[in-house]
Design a protein around this motif. Structure first.
Motif, PDB file in Angstrom:
ATOM      1  N   LEU A  50      23.903 -27.075 -14.551  1.00  0.00           N
ATOM      2  CA  LEU A  50      25.201 -27.403 -15.250  1.00  0.00           C
ATOM      3  C   LEU A  50      24.697 -28.060 -16.726  1.00  0.00           C
ATOM      4  CD1 LEU A  50      28.291 -27.357 -15.693  1.00  0.00           C
ATOM      5  CD2 LEU A  50      28.391 -29.613 -14.486  1.00  0.00           C
ATOM      6  N   GLU A  51      23.732 -29.300 -16.264  1.00  0.00           N
ATOM      7  CA  GLU A  51      23.305 -29.831 -17.446  1.00  0.00           C
ATOM      8  C   GLU A  51      22.633 -29.245 -18.634  1.00  0.00           C
ATOM      9  OE1 GLU A  51      21.161 -33.275 -15.764  1.00  0.00           O
ATOM     10  OE2 GLU A  51      23.113 -34.230 -15.243  1.00  0.00           O
ATOM     11  N   ASP A  52      21.900 -28.275 -18.042  1.00  0.00           N
ATOM     12  CA  ASP A  52      21.260 -27.307 -19.020  1.00  0.00           C
ATOM     13  C   ASP A  52      21.940 -26.616 -19.491  1.00  0.00           C
ATOM     14  OD1 ASP A  52      18.740 -28.465 -17.871  1.00  0.00           O
ATOM     15  OD2 ASP A  52      18.265 -26.709 -16.528  1.00  0.00           O
ATOM     16  N   ALA A  53      23.143 -25.978 -19.128  1.00  0.00           N
ATOM     17  CA  ALA A  53      24.204 -25.032 -19.571  1.00  0.00           C
ATOM     18  C   ALA A  53      24.742 -25.939 -20.474  1.00  0.00           C
ATOM     19  CB  ALA A  53      25.116 -24.275 -18.605  1.00  0.00           C
ATOM     20  N   THR A  54      25.263 -27.029 -20.359  1.00  0.00           N
ATOM     21  CA  THR A  54      26.197 -27.747 -21.280  1.00  0.00           C
ATOM     22  C   THR A  54      25.503 -28.270 -22.240  1.00  0.00           C
ATOM     23  OG1 THR A  54      26.019 -29.704 -19.876  1.00  0.00           O
ATOM     24  CG2 THR A  54      28.082 -28.436 -19.608  1.00  0.00           C
ATOM     25  N   GLU A 100      24.239 -28.278 -28.195  1.00  0.00           N
ATOM     26  CA  GLU A 100      23.367 -27.643 -29.393  1.00  0.00           C
ATOM     27  C   GLU A 100      23.844 -26.784 -30.027  1.00  0.00           C
ATOM     28  OE1 GLU A 100      19.186 -25.541 -28.948  1.00  0.00           O
ATOM     29  OE2 GLU A 100      19.179 -27.017 -27.968  1.00  0.00           O
ATOM     30  N   ARG A 101      24.538 -25.638 -29.683  1.00  0.00           N
ATOM     31  CA  ARG A 101      24.927 -24.808 -30.459  1.00  0.00           C
ATOM     32  C   ARG A 101      26.246 -25.383 -31.449  1.00  0.00           C
ATOM     33  NH1 ARG A 101      27.586 -19.283 -28.185  1.00  0.00           N
ATOM     34  NH2 ARG A 101      27.638 -18.045 -30.085  1.00  0.00           N
ATOM     35  N   ARG A 102      26.982 -26.210 -30.651  1.00  0.00           N
ATOM     36  CA  ARG A 102      28.227 -26.772 -31.633  1.00  0.00           C
ATOM     37  C   ARG A 102      27.888 -27.713 -32.621  1.00  0.00           C
ATOM     38  NH1 ARG A 102      33.556 -26.395 -29.640  1.00  0.00           N
ATOM     39  NH2 ARG A 102      34.011 -28.018 -30.772  1.00  0.00           N
ATOM     40  N   ARG A 118      19.682 -17.975 -20.633  1.00  0.00           N
ATOM     41  CA  ARG A 118      19.183 -17.822 -18.925  1.00  0.00           C
ATOM     42  C   ARG A 118      19.823 -18.889 -18.321  1.00  0.00           C
ATOM     43  NH1 ARG A 118      15.242 -20.441 -16.371  1.00  0.00           N
ATOM     44  NH2 ARG A 118      14.277 -18.978 -14.907  1.00  0.00           N
ATOM     45  N   SER A 119      20.090 -20.160 -19.033  1.00  0.00           N
ATOM     46  CA  SER A 119      20.723 -21.308 -18.104  1.00  0.00           C
ATOM     47  C   SER A 119      22.134 -21.060 -17.749  1.00  0.00           C
ATOM     48  CB  SER A 119      20.366 -22.796 -18.896  1.00  0.00           C
ATOM     49  OG  SER A 119      21.357 -22.784 -20.155  1.00  0.00           O
ATOM     50  N   ALA A 120      22.840 -20.530 -18.533  1.00  0.00           N
ATOM     51  CA  ALA A 120      24.310 -20.259 -18.558  1.00  0.00           C
ATOM     52  C   ALA A 120      24.320 -19.304 -17.475  1.00  0.00           C
ATOM     53  CB  ALA A 120      25.017 -20.086 -19.838  1.00  0.00           C
ATOM     54  N   LEU A 121      23.604 -18.062 -17.576  1.00  0.00           N
ATOM     55  CA  LEU A 121      23.500 -17.115 -16.387  1.00  0.00           C
ATOM     56  C   LEU A 121      23.184 -17.578 -15.275  1.00  0.00           C
ATOM     57  CD1 LEU A 121      24.117 -14.216 -16.416  1.00  0.00           C
ATOM     58  CD2 LEU A 121      21.633 -13.900 -16.855  1.00  0.00           C
ATOM     59  N   LEU A 122      22.205 -18.416 -15.080  1.00  0.00           N
ATOM     60  CA  LEU A 122      21.617 -18.928 -13.613  1.00  0.00           C
ATOM     61  C   LEU A 122      22.841 -19.906 -13.207  1.00  0.00           C
ATOM     62  CD1 LEU A 122      19.501 -19.527 -12.002  1.00  0.00           C
ATOM     63  CD2 LEU A 122      18.802 -21.537 -13.171  1.00  0.00           C
ATOM     64  N   TYR A 123      23.471 -20.436 -14.016  1.00  0.00           N
ATOM     65  CA  TYR A 123      24.450 -21.550 -13.606  1.00  0.00           C
ATOM     66  C   TYR A 123      25.515 -20.585 -12.946  1.00  0.00           C
ATOM     67  CZ  TYR A 123      28.160 -24.994 -13.149  1.00  0.00           C
ATOM     68  OH  TYR A 123      29.108 -25.764 -12.391  1.00  0.00           O
ATOM     69  N   THR A 124      25.921 -19.544 -13.626  1.00  0.00           N
ATOM     70  CA  THR A 124      27.239 -18.769 -13.304  1.00  0.00           C
ATOM     71  C   THR A 124      26.711 -17.932 -12.138  1.00  0.00           C
ATOM     72  OG1 THR A 124      27.569 -18.080 -15.533  1.00  0.00           O
ATOM     73  CG2 THR A 124      28.597 -16.667 -14.228  1.00  0.00           C
ATOM     74  N   VAL A 125      25.508 -17.527 -11.811  1.00  0.00           N
ATOM     75  CA  VAL A 125      25.315 -16.772 -10.767  1.00  0.00           C
ATOM     76  C   VAL A 125      25.170 -17.496  -9.436  1.00  0.00           C
ATOM     77  CG1 VAL A 125      23.066 -15.476  -9.462  1.00  0.00           C
ATOM     78  CG2 VAL A 125      23.996 -14.891 -11.983  1.00  0.00           C
ATOM     79  N   LEU A 126      24.715 -18.899  -9.644  1.00  0.00           N
ATOM     80  CA  LEU A 126      24.584 -19.939  -8.405  1.00  0.00           C
ATOM     81  C   LEU A 126      26.132 -20.184  -8.083  1.00  0.00           C
ATOM     82  CD1 LEU A 126      21.548 -22.327  -9.377  1.00  0.00           C
ATOM     83  CD2 LEU A 126      21.836 -20.659  -7.887  1.00  0.00           C
TER      84      LEU A 126
END
Length: 90
Positions: A57-61, A66-68, A4-12
């Motif tokens: 951006l901070e949420d997406a990164t 966290e995934r890495r 959701r955070s990555a998608l939101l950042y991309t759309v914005l």
């Protein structure tokens, strides 16, 4: 990763580019030089994203970081605890 955070950042980010580009395409002279409108819209979008999209951006990164990070299983944690030498007592 939080999709959701990555998608939101991309759309914005896309909106930060497409809105200025669309507004510039309303100007007749810039309609002829669409590449110039695209360059200006990219610069405006970059500026807007640096100013206003810091939190998404901070949420997406954070989700990517966290995934890495490697996750240890319970067995690996237990094995590491067993393999450690005992702490010297004073």
């Amino acid at each position: 990763m939080r999709v959701r955070s990555a998608l939101l950042y991309t759309v914005l980010r896309l909106a930060a580019f497409l809105v200025p580009f669309g507004l510039m395409m309303l100007i007749p002279i810039l309609r002829e030089y669409y590449w110039l409108s695209a360059i200006f819209a990219a610069l405006i979008g970059l500026s807007l994203s640096l100013l206003f999209l810091r939190r998404p951006l901070e949420d997406a990164t954070a989700g990517l970081a966290e995934r890495r990070t490697p996750r240890l299983s319970d067995e690996q944690v237990e094995d590491a605890a067993i393999d450690e030498p005992p702490a010297p007592t004073a």
